[in-house]
Design an enzyme around this catalytic site. Structure first.
Site, PDB file in Angstrom:
ATOM      1  N   GLY A  46      17.233  22.943 -93.844  1.00 17.61           N
ATOM      2  CA  GLY A  46      17.688  24.309 -94.061  1.00 17.61           C
ATOM      3  C   GLY A  46      16.862  25.273 -93.240  1.00 17.61           C
ATOM      4  O   GLY A  46      15.728  24.964 -92.861  1.00 17.61           O
ATOM      5  N   GLN A  51      13.168  33.224 -90.626  1.00 15.86           N
ATOM      6  CA  GLN A  51      12.322  32.212 -89.982  1.00 15.86           C
ATOM      7  C   GLN A  51      12.445  32.242 -88.467  1.00 15.86           C
ATOM      8  O   GLN A  51      11.591  31.683 -87.770  1.00 15.86           O
ATOM      9  CB  GLN A  51      12.668  30.813 -90.493  1.00 15.86           C
ATOM     10  N   CYS A  88       8.252  23.264 -95.461  1.00 19.97           N
ATOM     11  CA  CYS A  88       8.962  24.402 -94.868  1.00 19.97           C
ATOM     12  C   CYS A  88       8.629  24.460 -93.384  1.00 19.97           C
ATOM     13  O   CYS A  88       7.476  24.261 -92.996  1.00 19.97           O
ATOM     14  CB  CYS A  88       8.516  25.684 -95.560  1.00 19.97           C
ATOM     15  N   LEU A  89       9.641  24.739 -92.566  1.00 16.86           N
ATOM     16  CA  LEU A  89       9.412  24.844 -91.120  1.00 16.86           C
ATOM     17  C   LEU A  89       8.390  25.935 -90.801  1.00 16.86           C
ATOM     18  O   LEU A  89       7.703  25.862 -89.791  1.00 16.86           O
ATOM     19  CB  LEU A  89      10.737  25.157 -90.406  1.00 16.86           C
ATOM     20  N   HIS A 130      15.466  27.433-101.952  1.00 13.18           N
ATOM     21  CA  HIS A 130      14.330  27.622-101.040  1.00 13.18           C
ATOM     22  C   HIS A 130      14.692  28.653 -99.960  1.00 13.18           C
ATOM     23  O   HIS A 130      13.909  29.551 -99.662  1.00 13.18           O
ATOM     24  CB  HIS A 130      13.975  26.259-100.425  1.00 13.18           C
ATOM     25  N   GLU A 131      15.901  28.519 -99.397  1.00 14.24           N
ATOM     26  CA  GLU A 131      16.299  29.423 -98.305  1.00 14.24           C
ATOM     27  C   GLU A 131      16.561  30.841 -98.822  1.00 14.24           C
ATOM     28  O   GLU A 131      16.207  31.816 -98.157  1.00 14.24           O
ATOM     29  CB  GLU A 131      17.535  28.889 -97.573  1.00 14.24           C
ATOM     30  N   HIS A 134      13.496  32.757 -98.995  1.00 14.35           N
ATOM     31  CA  HIS A 134      13.088  33.328 -97.701  1.00 14.35           C
ATOM     32  C   HIS A 134      13.693  34.721 -97.516  1.00 14.35           C
ATOM     33  O   HIS A 134      13.051  35.610 -96.953  1.00 14.35           O
ATOM     34  CB  HIS A 134      13.565  32.444 -96.539  1.00 14.35           C
TER      35      HIS A 134
HETATM   36 CO    CO Z   1      11.345  27.320 -95.658  1.00 18.14          CO
END
Ligand code: CO
Length: 159
Positions: A46, A51, A88-89, A130-131, A134
């Site tokens: 995701g 991000q 997480c990225l 999670h997204e 963000h």
């Molecule tokens: Co993330």
């Protein structure tokens, strides 16, 4: 399409509340495609617009080889709880245990301007939560327990 630079923890864009997408135009569709390409290039499941430095409420998720382009998501119900490992990225080499709802109902707009309601559970539900965090300026490291260094084992059940 293009692979975009991923913003990492400490970048102020990750702390902002993102703005709703008002018009789904070519620019927005290109951004969704670039977000997807960036996510696939980094083997994420995701990605949220902040991000890649864009403070807009849009998310791309790919679970079980199905891609969801999610614009202006709103989680309208939650059921049950579940604790699992997340990474997480934007927080490379960290993972931790996060409690999330087991099932969610999310309302969003598709890239084809359609209003959609999706019932999600398991990894898909976790990933969307999670997204959406963000989009509200929240990172998993803000809410995780037992944060550790290393690679997350996605989908692995923890106690
Ligand atoms: Co993330």
């Amino acid at each position: 399409m293009a692979v975009l630079e991923i913003k990492t923890a400490g970048d102020p864009v990750l702390k902002k509340i993102s703005e709703p997408v008002r018009k789904i135009d070519k620019r927005i569709k290109k951004l969704l495609d670039d977000m997807a390409e960036t996510m696939y290039a980094t083997e994420g499941v995701g990605i949220a617009a902040p991000q890649v430095g864009v403070s807009l409420r849009m998310v791309v998720v790919d679970v079980d080889k199905k891609r969801y382009d999610i614009i202006n998501p709103e989680i309208i119900s939650r059921e049950g709880t579940n604790i699992d490992v997340e990474g997480c990225l934007s927080c490379p080499d960290l993972f931790g245990e996060v409690e999330r709802a087991e099932k969610i109902r999310v309302k969003f707009t598709t890239r084809f301007h359609k209003e959609k309601i999706l019932d999600a559970e398991g990894l898909l539900a976790r990933c969307i939560q999670h997204e959406v965090d963000h989009l509200d300026g929240r990172l998993f490291i803000d809410i995780a327990k037992n944060i550790q260094k290393g690679k997350p084992q996605r989908g692995e059940q923890v106690k």
